[in-house]
Scaffold this motif. Sequence first.
Motif, PDB file in Angstrom:
ATOM      1  N   PRO A  94       0.837  -1.207   0.000  1.00 48.84           N
ATOM      2  CA  PRO A  94       0.000   0.000   0.000  1.00 48.84           C
ATOM      3  C   PRO A  94       0.871   1.255   0.000  1.00 48.84           C
ATOM      4  CG  PRO A  94      -0.694  -1.530   1.722  1.00 48.84           C
ATOM      5  CD  PRO A  94       0.573  -2.062   1.158  1.00 48.84           C
ATOM      6  N   ASP A  95       0.361   2.351  -0.546  1.00 46.05           N
ATOM      7  CA  ASP A  95       1.121   3.596  -0.650  1.00 46.05           C
ATOM      8  C   ASP A  95       1.611   4.103   0.706  1.00 46.05           C
ATOM      9  OD1 ASP A  95       0.866   3.655  -3.379  1.00 46.05           O
ATOM     10  OD2 ASP A  95      -0.898   4.964  -3.358  1.00 46.05           O
ATOM     11  N   LEU A  96       0.805   3.948   1.748  1.00 44.90           N
ATOM     12  CA  LEU A  96       1.159   4.486   3.055  1.00 44.90           C
ATOM     13  C   LEU A  96       1.953   3.514   3.919  1.00 44.90           C
ATOM     14  CD1 LEU A  96      -2.143   6.362   3.865  1.00 44.90           C
ATOM     15  CD2 LEU A  96       0.007   7.312   3.060  1.00 44.90           C
ATOM     16  N   PHE A  97       2.370   2.395   3.349  1.00 43.58           N
ATOM     17  CA  PHE A  97       3.179   1.435   4.083  1.00 43.58           C
ATOM     18  C   PHE A  97       4.555   2.037   4.317  1.00 43.58           C
ATOM     19  CE2 PHE A  97       6.075  -2.106   4.524  1.00 43.58           C
ATOM     20  CZ  PHE A  97       5.387  -2.959   5.362  1.00 43.58           C
ATOM     21  N   ALA A  98       5.020   2.028   5.566  1.00 46.68           N
ATOM     22  CA  ALA A  98       6.315   2.619   5.888  1.00 46.68           C
ATOM     23  C   ALA A  98       6.891   1.982   7.149  1.00 46.68           C
ATOM     24  CB  ALA A  98       6.171   4.128   6.105  1.00 46.68           C
ATOM     25  N   GLU A  99       8.175   2.184   7.343  1.00 45.69           N
ATOM     26  CA  GLU A  99       8.817   1.713   8.561  1.00 45.69           C
ATOM     27  C   GLU A  99       8.279   2.482   9.759  1.00 45.69           C
ATOM     28  OE1 GLU A  99      13.010   2.078   7.857  1.00 45.69           O
ATOM     29  OE2 GLU A  99      13.077   0.232   6.703  1.00 45.69           O
ATOM     30  N   ASN A 100       8.231   1.809  10.898  1.00 46.59           N
ATOM     31  CA  ASN A 100       7.766   2.385  12.155  1.00 46.59           C
ATOM     32  C   ASN A 100       6.284   2.782  12.098  1.00 46.59           C
ATOM     33  OD1 ASN A 100       8.615   2.604  14.742  1.00 46.59           O
ATOM     34  ND2 ASN A 100       9.197   4.752  14.583  1.00 46.59           N
ATOM     35  N   ALA A 101       5.517   2.164  11.200  1.00 47.21           N
ATOM     36  CA  ALA A 101       4.091   2.435  11.051  1.00 47.21           C
ATOM     37  C   ALA A 101       3.310   1.142  11.286  1.00 47.21           C
ATOM     38  CB  ALA A 101       3.789   2.980   9.660  1.00 47.21           C
ATOM     39  N   GLY A 102       2.040   1.281  11.653  1.00 44.15           N
ATOM     40  CA  GLY A 102       1.195   0.127  11.906  1.00 44.15           C
ATOM     41  C   GLY A 102       0.828  -0.606  10.637  1.00 44.15           C
ATOM     42  N   MET A 103       0.717  -1.928  10.756  1.00 43.91           N
ATOM     43  CA  MET A 103       0.306  -2.757   9.622  1.00 43.91           C
ATOM     44  C   MET A 103      -0.383  -4.007  10.143  1.00 43.91           C
ATOM     45  SD  MET A 103       2.305  -5.732   9.707  1.00 43.91           S
ATOM     46  CE  MET A 103       1.999  -6.362   8.100  1.00 43.91           C
ATOM     47  N   VAL A 104      -1.195  -4.600   9.274  1.00 41.81           N
ATOM     48  CA  VAL A 104      -1.820  -5.894   9.534  1.00 41.81           C
ATOM     49  C   VAL A 104      -1.632  -6.719   8.274  1.00 41.81           C
ATOM     50  CG1 VAL A 104      -3.981  -7.123   9.973  1.00 41.81           C
ATOM     51  CG2 VAL A 104      -3.528  -4.983  11.150  1.00 41.81           C
ATOM     52  N   GLY A 105      -1.183  -7.962   8.443  1.00 41.50           N
ATOM     53  CA  GLY A 105      -0.986  -8.854   7.297  1.00 41.50           C
ATOM     54  C   GLY A 105      -1.760 -10.144   7.485  1.00 41.50           C
ATOM     55  N   THR A 106      -2.180 -10.727   6.378  1.00 48.41           N
ATOM     56  CA  THR A 106      -2.866 -12.014   6.385  1.00 48.41           C
ATOM     57  C   THR A 106      -1.982 -13.015   5.671  1.00 48.41           C
ATOM     58  OG1 THR A 106      -5.009 -10.895   6.274  1.00 48.41           O
ATOM     59  CG2 THR A 106      -4.980 -13.234   5.719  1.00 48.41           C
ATOM     60  N   GLY A 107      -1.810 -14.192   6.253  1.00 41.93           N
ATOM     61  CA  GLY A 107      -0.976 -15.209   5.622  1.00 41.93           C
ATOM     62  C   GLY A 107      -0.734 -16.384   6.543  1.00 41.93           C
ATOM     63  N   ARG A 108       0.414 -17.071   6.320  1.00 47.92           N
ATOM     64  CA  ARG A 108       0.767 -18.274   7.082  1.00 47.92           C
ATOM     65  C   ARG A 108       2.195 -18.162   7.595  1.00 47.92           C
ATOM     66  NH1 ARG A 108      -2.769 -22.515   4.839  1.00 47.92           N
ATOM     67  NH2 ARG A 108      -3.749 -21.677   2.994  1.00 47.92           N
ATOM     68  N   LEU A 109       2.485 -18.874   8.658  1.00 48.56           N
ATOM     69  CA  LEU A 109       3.839 -18.942   9.195  1.00 48.56           C
ATOM     70  C   LEU A 109       4.524 -20.161   8.595  1.00 48.56           C
ATOM     71  CD1 LEU A 109       5.646 -17.428  11.236  1.00 48.56           C
ATOM     72  CD2 LEU A 109       5.018 -19.177  12.902  1.00 48.56           C
ATOM     73  N   VAL A 110       5.573 -19.924   7.803  1.00 51.20           N
ATOM     74  CA  VAL A 110       6.303 -21.006   7.146  1.00 51.20           C
ATOM     75  C   VAL A 110       7.766 -20.910   7.553  1.00 51.20           C
ATOM     76  CG1 VAL A 110       6.943 -22.033   4.929  1.00 51.20           C
ATOM     77  CG2 VAL A 110       4.702 -20.938   5.192  1.00 51.20           C
ATOM     78  N   ASP A 111       8.259 -21.936   8.257  1.00 45.77           N
ATOM     79  CA  ASP A 111       9.651 -21.988   8.714  1.00 45.77           C
ATOM     80  C   ASP A 111      10.062 -20.724   9.468  1.00 45.77           C
ATOM     81  OD1 ASP A 111       9.960 -24.530   7.575  1.00 45.77           O
ATOM     82  OD2 ASP A 111      10.560 -23.684   5.643  1.00 45.77           O
ATOM     83  N   GLY A 112       9.200 -20.226  10.334  1.00 38.35           N
ATOM     84  CA  GLY A 112       9.514 -19.068  11.152  1.00 38.35           C
ATOM     85  C   GLY A 112       9.307 -17.724  10.492  1.00 38.35           C
ATOM     86  N   THR A 113       8.947 -17.709   9.218  1.00 33.22           N
ATOM     87  CA  THR A 113       8.697 -16.464   8.490  1.00 33.22           C
ATOM     88  C   THR A 113       7.215 -16.389   8.137  1.00 33.22           C
ATOM     89  OG1 THR A 113      10.912 -16.435   7.556  1.00 33.22           O
ATOM     90  CG2 THR A 113       9.257 -15.122   6.418  1.00 33.22           C
ATOM     91  N   PHE A 114       6.621 -15.242   8.402  1.00 28.80           N
ATOM     92  CA  PHE A 114       5.225 -15.025   8.044  1.00 28.80           C
ATOM     93  C   PHE A 114       5.168 -14.701   6.559  1.00 28.80           C
ATOM     94  CE2 PHE A 114       1.418 -12.347   7.616  1.00 28.80           C
ATOM     95  CZ  PHE A 114       0.477 -13.202   8.156  1.00 28.80           C
ATOM     96  N   VAL A 115       4.562 -15.578   5.774  1.00 24.31           N
ATOM     97  CA  VAL A 115       4.420 -15.376   4.334  1.00 24.31           C
ATOM     98  C   VAL A 115       3.042 -14.760   4.099  1.00 24.31           C
ATOM     99  CG1 VAL A 115       4.421 -16.471   2.064  1.00 24.31           C
ATOM    100  CG2 VAL A 115       5.932 -17.334   3.871  1.00 24.31           C
ATOM    101  N   ALA A 116       3.042 -13.468   3.808  1.00 24.96           N
ATOM    102  CA  ALA A 116       1.797 -12.709   3.696  1.00 24.96           C
ATOM    103  C   ALA A 116       1.202 -12.805   2.299  1.00 24.96           C
ATOM    104  CB  ALA A 116       2.051 -11.250   4.047  1.00 24.96           C
ATOM    105  N   THR A 117      -0.122 -12.882   2.260  1.00 17.75           N
ATOM    106  CA  THR A 117      -0.843 -12.825   0.992  1.00 17.75           C
ATOM    107  C   THR A 117      -1.528 -11.473   0.835  1.00 17.75           C
ATOM    108  OG1 THR A 117      -2.773 -13.831   2.043  1.00 17.75           O
ATOM    109  CG2 THR A 117      -1.242 -15.306   0.883  1.00 17.75           C
ATOM    110  N   GLU A 118      -1.643 -10.744   1.954  1.00 12.92           N
ATOM    111  CA  GLU A 118      -2.269  -9.419   1.932  1.00 12.92           C
ATOM    112  C   GLU A 118      -1.639  -8.569   3.027  1.00 12.92           C
ATOM    113  OE1 GLU A 118      -6.771  -7.572   2.024  1.00 12.92           O
ATOM    114  OE2 GLU A 118      -6.374  -9.317   3.276  1.00 12.92           O
ATOM    115  N   ILE A 119      -1.356  -7.307   2.702  1.00  6.74           N
ATOM    116  CA  ILE A 119      -0.798  -6.360   3.658  1.00  6.74           C
ATOM    117  C   ILE A 119      -1.692  -5.123   3.680  1.00  6.74           C
ATOM    118  CG2 ILE A 119       1.146  -4.836   4.201  1.00  6.74           C
ATOM    119  CD1 ILE A 119       1.957  -7.665   4.645  1.00  6.74           C
ATOM    120  N   LEU A 120      -2.082  -4.700   4.873  1.00  8.53           N
ATOM    121  CA  LEU A 120      -2.855  -3.480   5.053  1.00  8.53           C
ATOM    122  C   LEU A 120      -2.024  -2.514   5.877  1.00  8.53           C
ATOM    123  CD1 LEU A 120      -6.261  -5.115   6.026  1.00  8.53           C
ATOM    124  CD2 LEU A 120      -5.565  -4.311   3.779  1.00  8.53           C
ATOM    125  N   ALA A 121      -2.075  -1.244   5.534  1.00  7.50           N
ATOM    126  CA  ALA A 121      -1.324  -0.224   6.265  1.00  7.50           C
ATOM    127  C   ALA A 121      -2.296   0.830   6.775  1.00  7.50           C
ATOM    128  CB  ALA A 121      -0.288   0.426   5.348  1.00  7.50           C
TER     129      ALA A 121
END
Length: 150
Positions: A94-121
Amino acid sequence: MKGLKKKRRIQIIALAFVALAGSTALIGFGMRDGINFFRSPSQVVEAPPPATEVFRIGGLVEKGSLTRGQGETVTFRVTDTNATVPVSYKGVLPDLFAENAGMVGTGRLVDGTFVATEILAKHDESYMPKEVVDALKEQGVFQHETPPNG
């Protein structure tokens, strides 16, 4: 005649019960992929969900962790200041995605890494998703910014 009416009522009640049970089962079957539980990074680190479970994770994008890979692949870390989870996302952020900002992601945890299919900022300077605010409050690190007019 009386016995026939009683038998007919019992058949109608039984048919209504079967229809109700069937519709409840269909609703549950249809919603099984639509219900995603929210977890904070601390909850994911403490009790990692199975790789087959789709869930939502939210927190702050850790400063200095945003890395753009080849093509549309992006990696970063999401934190609630107590724990950090690496995130991998293939797509356009998303355009407003930035460091030190809030986000919510949807996905699965694979080998300790969250693999996101959707990111909301967050969508403006004062908004943060409710789940993220609640998780940060639970950690004792949420600081509410008062709007200029309030």
